[in-house]
Scaffold this active site. Sequence first.
Site, mmCIF file in Angstrom:
data_model
loop_
_atom_site.group_PDB
_atom_site.id
_atom_site.type_symbol
_atom_site.label_atom_id
_atom_site.label_comp_id
_atom_site.label_asym_id
_atom_site.label_seq_id
_atom_site.Cartn_x
_atom_site.Cartn_y
_atom_site.Cartn_z
ATOM 1 N N ASP A 77 0.836 -1.210 0.000
ATOM 2 C CA ASP A 77 0.000 0.000 0.000
ATOM 3 C C ASP A 77 0.864 1.250 0.000
ATOM 4 O OD1 ASP A 77 0.805 -0.932 2.594
ATOM 5 O OD2 ASP A 77 -0.229 0.829 3.387
ATOM 6 N N GLU A 78 0.249 2.319 -0.459
ATOM 7 C CA GLU A 78 0.816 3.672 -0.354
ATOM 8 C C GLU A 78 2.289 3.744 -0.721
ATOM 9 O OE1 GLU A 78 -1.945 5.777 2.991
ATOM 10 O OE2 GLU A 78 -0.366 4.513 3.786
ATOM 11 N N VAL A 79 2.649 3.113 -1.817
ATOM 12 C CA VAL A 79 4.037 3.181 -2.274
ATOM 13 C C VAL A 79 4.268 4.556 -2.891
ATOM 14 C CG1 VAL A 79 5.789 2.146 -3.739
ATOM 15 C CG2 VAL A 79 4.006 0.707 -2.709
#
Lengths: 536, 536
Positions: free
Chosen positions: B336-338
Amino acid sequence: MFRLFLYLNILGAFLVTGLHIVEPGPEYPASKGAIWPRPQMQSIEIPYYKFDSDVLEIKVMDHDCPILSNAVQRSLAVLRDMLRIASPYVNRNAPQQVLDDDTYDGPLKSLSIYLTSPCEEYPHFGMIESYNLTIAADSTLRSSSIWGILRGLESWTHLFHLSDNRDQLHINKGEVHDFPRYPHRGLLVDTSRHYISMSNILLILDAMAMNKMNVFHWHIVDDQSFPYQSERFPDLSRLGAYHETLIYTKKDIQTVIDYARNRGIRVIPEFDVPGHTRSWGVAKPELLTHCYNEYAVDVGLGPMNPIKDSTYTFLRELFHEVQALFPDRYIHIGGDEVDLDCWESNPEFKRYIQEHNLTSVADFHALFMRNTIPLLSENSRPIVWQEVFDEGVPLPKDTIVQVWKGNEVYEMLNILRASHQLIYSSGWYLDHLKTGGDWTEFFNKDPRDMVSGFSKDINVDNIVGGEACMWTEVVNDMNIMSRVWPRASAVAERLWGHESQAAYQVYSRLEEHTCRMNARGIRAQPPSGPGFCLGA
Amino acid sequence: MFRLFVYLNILGAFLVTGLHIVEPGPEYPASKGAIWPRPQMQSIEIPYYKFDSDILEIKVVDHDCPILSNAVQRSLAVLREMLRIASPYVNRNAPQQVLDDDTYDGPLKSLSIYLTSPCEEYPHFGMIESYNLTIAADSTLRSSSIWGILRGLESWTHLFHLSDNRDQLHINKGEVHDFPRYAHRGLLVDTSRHYISMSNILLILDAMAMNKMNVFHWHIVDDQSFPYQSERFPDLSRLGAYHETLIYTKENIQTVIDHARNRGIRVIPEFDVPGHTRSWGVAKPDLLTHCYDQDGDYVGLGPMNPIKDSTYTFLQELFHEVQALFPERYIHIGGDEVDLDCWESNPEFQRYIQEHNLTSVADFHALFMRNTIPLLSENSRPIVWQEVFDEGVPLPKDTIVQVWKENEAPEMLNILRASHQLIYSTGWYLDHLNTGGDWTEFFNKDPRDLVNGLSKDINVDNIVGGEACMWAEVVNDMNIMSRVWPRASAVAERLWGHESQATYQVHCRLEEHTCRMNARGIHAQPPSGPGFCLGV
């Protein structure tokens, strides 16, 4: 999978052209030896001393009393506990910290306490809380009041901080000149929606003292339950408490008052009348008004009945007992959210309106208060919720009005124009929850600043303080400590004197203060974001 | 002085033409002997039995194993504790309760447990959890799986309730036929933003078992700290944990896995990659990508570096160690949220894009996952956050996608159309707070109902469950229990099988269940409003 917290990172992270750089470790590193609430004036110098319980001597030079000696013992216990709690985290492999550097000034030899006036028995409205503290090898603490000495000792313990290797307590040379901005700095605890145990009430008082709060507003009974055990009317709690064991006995209350007194905290009981009294009616239904629906069917009991003499006979006896028990001159008699519609719905009241030429149903509220306030003991001063003022009830000049609703600026101006004193609570409802660390909202509200400049014919000093309010619909012994602390600490600092906004340094200081509360057995929750406390 | 709670009183109060009648006592009286989560089918008859530990015999009639005998001992301890905790509240002056009335059917003589298949060693995805329970003087509990027996024993303890005088435990005659609606019923706990102590993790597992939840999703590391102690790479936690003592050792983790296994709970570790890895870089900065601002200046470390072979060499070794430790076939690898902007900002990556003809920076995410997933051990199955799917990363068919963002219905449809299984979390973020009792919001979300009827070419059974998520930005040991419970209980009941909305009865059942958790040492907070639990 983590959202809505970006705002928390504004200070801790580095935002560059869409980049979101997060640094590892705590979002706000804890300060070291910062006093909470921030003192009015403080100088900190580089030389420091070491705490050695075998060396340090505490000398009471002038007046003395048990409140003072108890506080000294508690302060020393705090320091010893800081070392004890830190000991599992000491790195035994680290080289012994060298203390013969230029800035080390030797062990702390003494703290001389100069209390220049005799101790007072109980804290009171307007008590002196100022103190001067000088930290040196031979330190001094000075105040003209025992309450100032208590505040100073609390600050003194805050100044100590662990050495880098956690095996020593250090304190920097310096001075503190301190006094509160507002005299009334309170916390309301509702013990009716949920019963709060004696042990948690005492812990709350401990935490209040750590935050220099000085009024425990005990909202002891309400619609849902009546845990106050009356000697004169034992059925009130026997039938009206949630359970006959979930009560506060006379002895319990005396314990609370004494514990609070030793910490410079006033205990103001609230017996909220004439509304919020449904639990009183379990034992004494005749006190309350029957409410009727539009079809004239009796639908239940409402506020107290203001047109029956027996109501006042009862209240006189109850208040007499309560005021004999609580030494504080102030007593909160509520007056909020009175269901005027119930009074209006009752045929007897309709007749009364006609017979006595009342112009509005709010006149019953005035009637009730006009009859009730004289029942209080001589010299006592009432505190009421704002509706009593709003509904035009005539009030003695020395009544304090508590502001809790929205539209607070307008309300405060009206109260000040009527030359009443007021305490502010609107922005400080601890039951109001938001995602994340929400203490800054509490912190940034300053009741005097809100009205300053709005009107020339007011005296903002009549805003004598405020209270954080812990309504307990969904709070009990399981979560009250973490719900109140450190959120109420924000209110405490605002009321003591800090006039700035929530800067980065305030966050760091609140981290330290939260860990400090944890270390002293207060289950305060994390204030702002990721981080840790050791040994809590 | 109490506002914003009027809506809570809709059921508890009687609103008549403006009147607001409040009844004294708890807003929702607790049910008596109601199972949480509500079983699929249950009959309750009027005749009842009494628990007498000297008489009751528990017979393991068919297969047996330590998991079963441990669970039996725990269940009996729970019943004895219920009596012990109630004993201070027994009214000794009340007349002895007469049990020779028509509806009393004598003491409970036996519970025969028929486990018709041998015990499995570890709980697993798709395990059988159904059971049949018949309450009579000679009761029976039947399941073809040890996990079903565990669920049945839990239900059995819920059926007992205190007599009116609190000195006896009663259970009504009846039957329960029960099975879960969703296979994956999880709780995520983030131990990186704040460290959570071992004792609280074990208590959380106890509470999960009480709520028939079966997946402990251990979000063990993140940007802020790295408490997982690796044998192969000890510096990761030595340098990357908040403190070298705030870690989970191999032995700790084995304790958690074993405690969970005995309660039919799977432990799925999450090692979130390639983002949310800043704390990994304290010991191993070479794993992470250097991010640059628009002027080409280095500003800090971002996600893992997907274009260096050493990243994968490291991950292979770490995953090998982790998967040898955790018996569970599933492993969560985050995704997530890279921060794609960081990759894009790095000159090396800009060159790589040109040299390899990448069309988008998201291709690096695909590259990373394409290289990483094969590093997992044979037969293991990945779980990923939805961005991995959203960013077009090719995923093995047996990957489970976890949905956490808003606009969840279209997201779930997309995932289902791609024939992936998914678990739902969007509406179940326990860090999201609202004033009052907020569990009904969690309760009223049903992931399959959210997409039912929206599309014909999907199989809603591929929504295999969901997870309540406890992100720990402002949660630590001080408040995690009361923050999670009973709010996660709402999710637990939704996932087990209850398909209705939060009715008055559900409120009453949750009151009882919360007091039940309190009695078993879980500091669950009040769910809905004023009330009380005795003996906690």
